[in-house]
Design a protein around this motif. Structure first.
Motif, PDB file in Angstrom:
ATOM      1  N   LYS A  60       0.653  -1.060  -0.022  1.00  0.00           N
ATOM      2  CA  LYS A  60      -0.043  -0.056  -0.046  1.00  0.00           C
ATOM      3  C   LYS A  60       0.835   1.336   0.058  1.00  0.00           C
ATOM      4  CE  LYS A  60      -4.428   1.467   2.123  1.00  0.00           C
ATOM      5  NZ  LYS A  60      -5.227   1.184   3.325  1.00  0.00           N
ATOM      6  N   THR A  61       2.107   1.315   0.813  1.00  0.00           N
ATOM      7  CA  THR A  61       3.167   2.430   0.700  1.00  0.00           C
ATOM      8  C   THR A  61       3.869   2.537  -0.695  1.00  0.00           C
ATOM      9  OG1 THR A  61       3.233   1.910   2.992  1.00  0.00           O
ATOM     10  CG2 THR A  61       4.872   3.293   1.802  1.00  0.00           C
ATOM     11  N   LYS A 107       1.768   4.261  -3.314  1.00  0.00           N
ATOM     12  CA  LYS A 107       1.452   5.519  -3.081  1.00  0.00           C
ATOM     13  C   LYS A 107       2.852   6.394  -3.833  1.00  0.00           C
ATOM     14  CE  LYS A 107      -1.416   5.605   0.912  1.00  0.00           C
ATOM     15  NZ  LYS A 107      -1.431   5.962   2.347  1.00  0.00           N
ATOM     16  N   TYR A 134      12.122   3.962  -2.892  1.00  0.00           N
ATOM     17  CA  TYR A 134      11.533   2.906  -1.630  1.00  0.00           C
ATOM     18  C   TYR A 134      12.174   1.614  -1.639  1.00  0.00           C
ATOM     19  CZ  TYR A 134       8.200   0.313   1.265  1.00  0.00           C
ATOM     20  OH  TYR A 134       7.501  -0.334   2.190  1.00  0.00           O
ATOM     21  N   GLU A 180       0.714   2.678  10.146  1.00  0.00           N
ATOM     22  CA  GLU A 180      -0.166   3.847   9.513  1.00  0.00           C
ATOM     23  C   GLU A 180      -0.983   3.202   8.468  1.00  0.00           C
ATOM     24  OE1 GLU A 180       3.282   5.876   7.484  1.00  0.00           O
ATOM     25  OE2 GLU A 180       3.955   7.090   9.546  1.00  0.00           O
ATOM     26  N   GLU A 181      -0.720   2.331   7.500  1.00  0.00           N
ATOM     27  CA  GLU A 181      -1.709   1.848   6.751  1.00  0.00           C
ATOM     28  C   GLU A 181      -2.741   0.739   7.141  1.00  0.00           C
ATOM     29  OE1 GLU A 181      -1.397   3.204   3.827  1.00  0.00           O
ATOM     30  OE2 GLU A 181       0.372   4.041   3.455  1.00  0.00           O
ATOM     31  N   ASN A 228       5.031   2.082   8.265  1.00  0.00           N
ATOM     32  CA  ASN A 228       4.394   1.900   7.206  1.00  0.00           C
ATOM     33  C   ASN A 228       3.004   0.872   7.517  1.00  0.00           C
ATOM     34  OD1 ASN A 228       6.908   1.778   4.602  1.00  0.00           O
ATOM     35  ND2 ASN A 228       5.883   3.674   5.758  1.00  0.00           N
TER      36      ASN A 228
END
Length: 334
Positions: free
Chosen positions: A87-88, A91, A249, A132-133, A129
């Motif tokens: 998911k990160t 983005k 990333y 947060e997600e 991550n």
């Protein structure tokens, strides 16, 4: 209890695959019983169908097996988040919204993080991550940094002869997936440096001709060597002075420890989990060209930092990693 290690496919390349091989060797040495479950999915299937197939075959047949998973599955006992958080990643990367692989990964990822009894994050960045997600409780996640078999430098006279190297300083990048891992950005940095040096780009890339053209456009084609994939990467590390990894990333990046271990001063971004083990001044910022230029001009400082790099790497052996991993496994089993 016998441990079942999960990974979709076997390969000599790829961070998770290499780690699985190293973990397996350590478990053998310690007499810990395990097996490895790869997918039986037909090779002609697309990636997203293979992932669904694999989830069905491991989860439907789980029974009393203890799953230590290095793959995205909805039924792990422990999940090692070596691939980061998809998911990160989405983005950051501009990926096609129509690719069903992303829908499948996100569906599995949400359930996986919920169902796992424990999650191993390979950096604090990955832990953040996940929280947060997916709002996973912090206490469910253990951070265990990557580890490698620590080595000493190997002779590299053959490389010097192959590439006609004399007294040049050597800058290095190692890795596949040039776009995400920042080879363009590395070339931009190199184009602003002055002095007697060569920049080696080692790794597989299907669009390598574009990068060669870009180096030519920057007028540094005589400074840059694209080697393609190599089986003698240790020789390149041994020959190099400075390692540049401007990734967009990277959950951790074992290349960070490998480069440190062979006495490379390592520069990477704050989007690389491996950057957490580096001195703050080694994180790429607006002053990166001046930082590298100073080292190219100052042999004494370069040598001092190369020794510092070696010292940092000593804290990240595969043995230490497996010690910490087994501790988590035992906590979950008991």
């Amino acid at each position: 209890m016998k441990i079942t290690l999960l990974r979709l496919k076997s390969s000599k390349f790829g961070g998770a695959e290499v780690y699985l091989s190293r973990l397996s060797e350590e478990l053998k040495k310690r007499g810990i019983k395990f097996d490895i479950k790869y997918t039986s999915a037909p090779k002609f299937l697309s990636s997203w169908l293979k992932i669904i197939w694999y989830n069905l075959e491991v989860c439907l047949l789980k029974g009393n097996k203890f799953y230590f998973s290095l793959e995205r599955v909805i039924c792990p006992d422990i999940y090692r988040a070596g691939d980061g958080v998809h998911k990160t990643f989405l983005k950051i990367e501009n990926k096609s919204k129509l690719n069903p692989l992303h829908f499948v990964y996100l569906y599995i990822e949400k359930r996986m993080f919920k169902n796992a009894k424990k999650i191993i994050a390979i950096s604090n960045m990955v832990k953040r991550n996940i929280i947060e997600e997916y709002n996973v409780p912090s206490e469910k996640i253990e951070v265990i940094y990557n580890g490698i078999p620590l080595k000493e430098k190997v002779p590299f006279d053959e490389l010097k002869k192959e590439f006609n190297i004399n007294n040049e300083k050597i800058l290095l990048y190692v890795g596949s997936g040039f776009k995400r891992k920042g080879v363009k950005e590395a070339l931009d940095i190199v184009s602003k440096l002055k002095g007697n040096f060569k920049f080696f780009v080692v790794g597989k890339e299907k669009n390598i001709e574009w990068y060669k053209s870009y180096a030519k456009e920057l007028n540094i084609e005589n400074k840059v060597v694209f080697t393609g994939p190599r089986s003698d990467v240790d020789k390149f590390y041994s020959m190099a002075d400075i390692f540049i990894f401007p990734t967009k990333y990277e959950p951790f990046g074992s290349v960070i420890i490998e480069a440190l271990n062979f006495e490379n001063v390592v520069f990477t971004t704050d989007m690389c989990g491996g950057g957490e083990i580096l001195p703050e001044e080694w994180i790429i910022d607006d002053n990166i060209v001046n930082k590298i230029q100073e080292l190219l001009n100052n042999n004494k400082k370069l040598d001092e930092l190369k020794k510092k790099a070696k010292d940092i790497s000593k804290n990240y052996s595969i043995e230490k990693n497996v010690d910490e991993t087994i501790k988590v496994i035992n906590e979950v089993i008991n």
